[in-house]
Design a protein around this motif. Structure first.
Motif: not given
Length: 254
Positions: A48-65
């Motif tokens: 979750h930390d890395l997912y947040r740091d990459l800021n990819v959620e707003q680009q549509g990359l889902r966390f589970e993927v």
């Protein structure tokens, strides 16, 4: 685990409980989490930390993927199948071809290098994918983990060889000539005209104005993960115990 893995994650110590229970403020005995549970929580927090740091959620990359892709990346690192570049390429074929569903992630700098369109195989579906194959001449995409190899000049110009490492799902990729290459049917203009991207013979084809830069970036034994809507897909590289061990070892080296 290799020392540079530690740079991906925060240096928070991982404590191991001495007792299985302890008293809370009211003196009631409560069960302490096991070492396995703490390691699982550690892994989840780092993802979750890395997912947040990459800021990819707003680009549509889902966390589970993203989490699946990272698990495979860590497993492949553990087997020394990857080179020195800390890059992870993720393609989500659960998204329509009209959306930017490819990401090239720099895990060292914690930044997105590319987020762009990518085509799927013509027999895998129209705008959405539904069917995948590892068979020659199927003209379908193959799901799973790949390790990028060397580039060559083929009928599509500069192309990047892909070694599929998931037995039964994509291990025929080299024999099928499933490669990264540029294609003029991968563009916003094509989408406006036809309502979807054009389709390949199974290759993850890229936009003509970006494919050369992407090949330059991801070539040379980096990890590529193709996700898709196939409930039967499984991989030995989705081993959470191996990924956990890699993260715990990296954390303790700091």
């Amino acid at each position: 685990m290799l020392p540079f893995m530690a740079s991906l994650f925060m240096a928070t110590p991982l404590a191991t409980p001495i007792k299985s229970t302890m008293a809370n403020a009211k003196g009631v005995e409560v069960k302490m989490p096991t070492e396995k549970e703490m390691e699982a929580a550690f892994f989840d927090q780092r993802m979750h930390d890395l997912y947040r740091d990459l800021n990819v959620e707003q680009q549509g990359l889902r966390f589970e993927v993203f989490e699946k892709a990272m698990t495979g990346y860590l497993n492949l690192r553990n087997e020394d199948k990857l080179g020195d570049k800390q890059l992870l390429t993720v393609v989500d074929f659960e998204m329509p071809s009209t959306e930017k569903r490819l990401w090239v992630l720099d895990l060292d700098k914690k930044e997105v290098k590319f987020n762009t369109l990518v085509a799927h195989g013509r027999n895998s579906g129209e705008n959405l994918t539904s069917t995948f194959s590892n068979e020659n001449e199927s003209n379908m995409s193959s799901l799973g983990f790949y390790v990028t190899q060397d580039e060559y000049i083929g009928k599509h110009g500069r192309s990047l060889k892909l070694e599929g490492v998931d037995e039964g799902y994509n291990n025929n990729a080299l024999a099928r000539s499933v490669v990264m290459h540029g294609a003029d049917y991968v563009s916003e203009e094509f989408v406006r005209q036809y309502g979807r991207l054009g389709r390949s013979l199974g290759c993850p084809a890229l936009p003509m104005d970006q494919y050369a830069q992407i090949i330059d970036e991801v070539g040379g034994k980096t990890c590529l993960f193709l996700n898709g809507p196939d409930e039967n897909y499984s991989s030995k590289y989705l081993n959470h115990d191996v990924a956990l061990s890699a993260l715990v070892s990296a954390n303790q080296m700091i």
